[in-house]
Design a protein around this motif. Sequence first.
Motif, PDB file in Angstrom:
ATOM      1  N   LYS A  29      44.769  42.401  21.202  1.00  0.00           N
ATOM      2  CA  LYS A  29      45.763  41.847  21.974  1.00  0.00           C
ATOM      3  C   LYS A  29      45.676  40.258  21.820  1.00  0.00           C
ATOM      4  CE  LYS A  29      46.288  45.463  25.599  1.00  0.00           C
ATOM      5  NZ  LYS A  29      46.127  45.710  26.975  1.00  0.00           N
ATOM      6  N   ALA A  65      58.255  40.659  20.824  1.00  0.00           N
ATOM      7  CA  ALA A  65      57.167  41.309  21.486  1.00  0.00           C
ATOM      8  C   ALA A  65      57.496  42.642  22.021  1.00  0.00           C
ATOM      9  CB  ALA A  65      56.764  40.380  22.560  1.00  0.00           C
ATOM     10  N   ARG A  66      58.713  42.670  22.732  1.00  0.00           N
ATOM     11  CA  ARG A  66      59.323  43.874  23.402  1.00  0.00           C
ATOM     12  C   ARG A  66      59.292  44.988  22.529  1.00  0.00           C
ATOM     13  NH1 ARG A  66      61.323  43.504  28.705  1.00  0.00           N
ATOM     14  NH2 ARG A  66      61.445  46.015  28.621  1.00  0.00           N
ATOM     15  N   GLU A 104      55.375  50.212  17.984  1.00  0.00           N
ATOM     16  CA  GLU A 104      54.028  50.391  17.694  1.00  0.00           C
ATOM     17  C   GLU A 104      53.401  51.481  18.240  1.00  0.00           C
ATOM     18  OE1 GLU A 104      49.805  50.492  18.642  1.00  0.00           O
ATOM     19  OE2 GLU A 104      51.131  49.158  19.875  1.00  0.00           O
ATOM     20  N   LYS A 105      53.666  51.880  19.687  1.00  0.00           N
ATOM     21  CA  LYS A 105      52.963  52.986  20.263  1.00  0.00           C
ATOM     22  C   LYS A 105      53.432  54.112  19.771  1.00  0.00           C
ATOM     23  CE  LYS A 105      52.145  50.414  24.555  1.00  0.00           C
ATOM     24  NZ  LYS A 105      52.326  50.366  25.957  1.00  0.00           N
ATOM     25  N   GLN A 161      53.431  41.606  13.424  1.00  0.00           N
ATOM     26  CA  GLN A 161      52.794  42.350  14.803  1.00  0.00           C
ATOM     27  C   GLN A 161      52.642  43.733  14.319  1.00  0.00           C
ATOM     28  OE1 GLN A 161      54.123  40.870  18.592  1.00  0.00           O
ATOM     29  NE2 GLN A 161      55.041  39.010  17.475  1.00  0.00           N
ATOM     30  N   ALA A 187      48.635  46.348  14.551  1.00  0.00           N
ATOM     31  CA  ALA A 187      48.272  47.530  15.302  1.00  0.00           C
ATOM     32  C   ALA A 187      47.186  48.277  14.567  1.00  0.00           C
ATOM     33  CB  ALA A 187      49.497  48.423  15.581  1.00  0.00           C
ATOM     34  N   ASN A 243      56.034  46.068  20.830  1.00  0.00           N
ATOM     35  CA  ASN A 243      55.272  46.823  21.571  1.00  0.00           C
ATOM     36  C   ASN A 243      55.522  48.538  21.534  1.00  0.00           C
ATOM     37  OD1 ASN A 243      53.148  47.240  23.611  1.00  0.00           O
ATOM     38  ND2 ASN A 243      54.887  47.467  25.064  1.00  0.00           N
ATOM     39  N   LYS A 244      56.819  48.526  21.828  1.00  0.00           N
ATOM     40  CA  LYS A 244      57.224  50.081  21.983  1.00  0.00           C
ATOM     41  C   LYS A 244      57.307  50.803  20.530  1.00  0.00           C
ATOM     42  CE  LYS A 244      57.965  49.412  26.447  1.00  0.00           C
ATOM     43  NZ  LYS A 244      56.961  50.205  27.159  1.00  0.00           N
ATOM     44  N   GLN A 301      47.122  39.370  18.357  1.00  0.00           N
ATOM     45  CA  GLN A 301      48.642  39.714  18.250  1.00  0.00           C
ATOM     46  C   GLN A 301      49.180  38.089  18.816  1.00  0.00           C
ATOM     47  OE1 GLN A 301      48.883  43.092  20.689  1.00  0.00           O
ATOM     48  NE2 GLN A 301      49.536  44.375  18.649  1.00  0.00           N
ATOM     49  N   LYS A 302      48.772  37.678  20.081  1.00  0.00           N
ATOM     50  CA  LYS A 302      49.412  36.457  20.335  1.00  0.00           C
ATOM     51  C   LYS A 302      49.204  35.453  19.635  1.00  0.00           C
ATOM     52  CE  LYS A 302      48.692  38.014  25.104  1.00  0.00           C
ATOM     53  NZ  LYS A 302      47.933  37.496  26.579  1.00  0.00           N
ATOM     54  N   GLU A 349      51.373  35.569  16.674  1.00  0.00           N
ATOM     55  CA  GLU A 349      52.785  35.139  16.821  1.00  0.00           C
ATOM     56  C   GLU A 349      52.998  33.929  16.947  1.00  0.00           C
ATOM     57  OE1 GLU A 349      55.775  35.488  20.832  1.00  0.00           O
ATOM     58  OE2 GLU A 349      54.197  36.987  20.361  1.00  0.00           O
TER      59      GLU A 349
END
Length: 383
Positions: free
Chosen positions: A32, A209-210, A216-217, A129, A133, A213-214, A35-36, A39
């Motif tokens: 995590k 980011a939003r 990648e999951k 990004q 993962a 995140n989705k 990732q930040k 970015e």
Amino acid sequence: MELKDMNLNDVESRLFDLDKQVKESNSVDFVKDAQKEKEQLLQRKAELQELEQRKKDIFSIENGAGQKKEERMGGYKVEEKTYGVNTPEYRMAFLKQMQGKELDVEERTALTAASAVIPTTTMNQIIGQLELAPMIAAVDVSYIPGNVSFPVENVINDANWVEMATAATDAADSLSMITLGAYKLIKTIEITADVQAMGIDAFERWLVARLVNKLEKAISNAILNGTGKNQPTGLLKSGEITNTGTFTKDGLTYEDILGIIASIPSQYMPEAQFVLHRTLFYREVLGLTDTNGKPVIVRDPQSPAKLNILGYPVLVDDNCPADTIIFGRTKGYKFNFASMPTVKSDESVGFRSGTTVYRGMVLCDGKLGDKNGLCVYKRATAA
């Protein structure tokens, strides 16, 4: 070195080191943080590249070569803007459109001509990004448009020694193929009109980011558990990995670990790793010791977040079932992005509530190629 003091070479070097550390790490917190940091590094890289391009443009203009079109307004020279997908002007226009802000004629024309594709710098952030993962980084990722077929070794004979002046006899080798399609993965995000008040850079970071995140999951889960129907075929789909076994019902043992490792052919061992759920790892594996009382978990002194089971890296993923262990060379799994991610916005959906809906979409597919390099062990149902 602080980010603001980094030049382009420093940023690219740090990005390379960071990607390497993430692939070797098993710490969720480290990933995590990485990732930040990535970015921020990608943003710094884009700024430096933009600055470098502007310097080149100025140099070209001063030397009379490659000048951009100019027009005069009130006695002053006004440089004409360019709107290639890799330019700051196009990026600004694209993100303004996403925010629902007013565009001028040039901006609307540029977006229409380019079919409103994602700007290069924004796309680099999304891809960068996604590749951070752990589960995606663990497989063989490609970016080939449309359907694609990969050759997979089926029957491959060893080389033979022959005497001098003696003709070699061809062995009957054979290859099979796996074909990856283009399944649609979509994520929508609804947000209030307040997004229009955000600065361009802040909005870009939020949007990337939003969506990442989705996406990648969903991709990470599909690599493990995909059904193969309108989605990738996961590693754990019945019949994909044929080398299977069980470990002790009452708790994983040192002998279980040795048996799992021994089940994989030696040629796959240099890139082999464990994949398991965090509950199984922290409750049963972390405290295991060998016959001499030494822990089977080894921490890398130069990278404390990196954990190994008897020397083999561990990938902890919550998408893996709690009573399942995967071991072997995960790079044998092929995952292809048949199209680059696209992003569109729509205000009509949330007209009554004053919200805007953003839709991220990507076409992709994945499937295990080399089935000989992996095994799956599950908890025994009986003692």
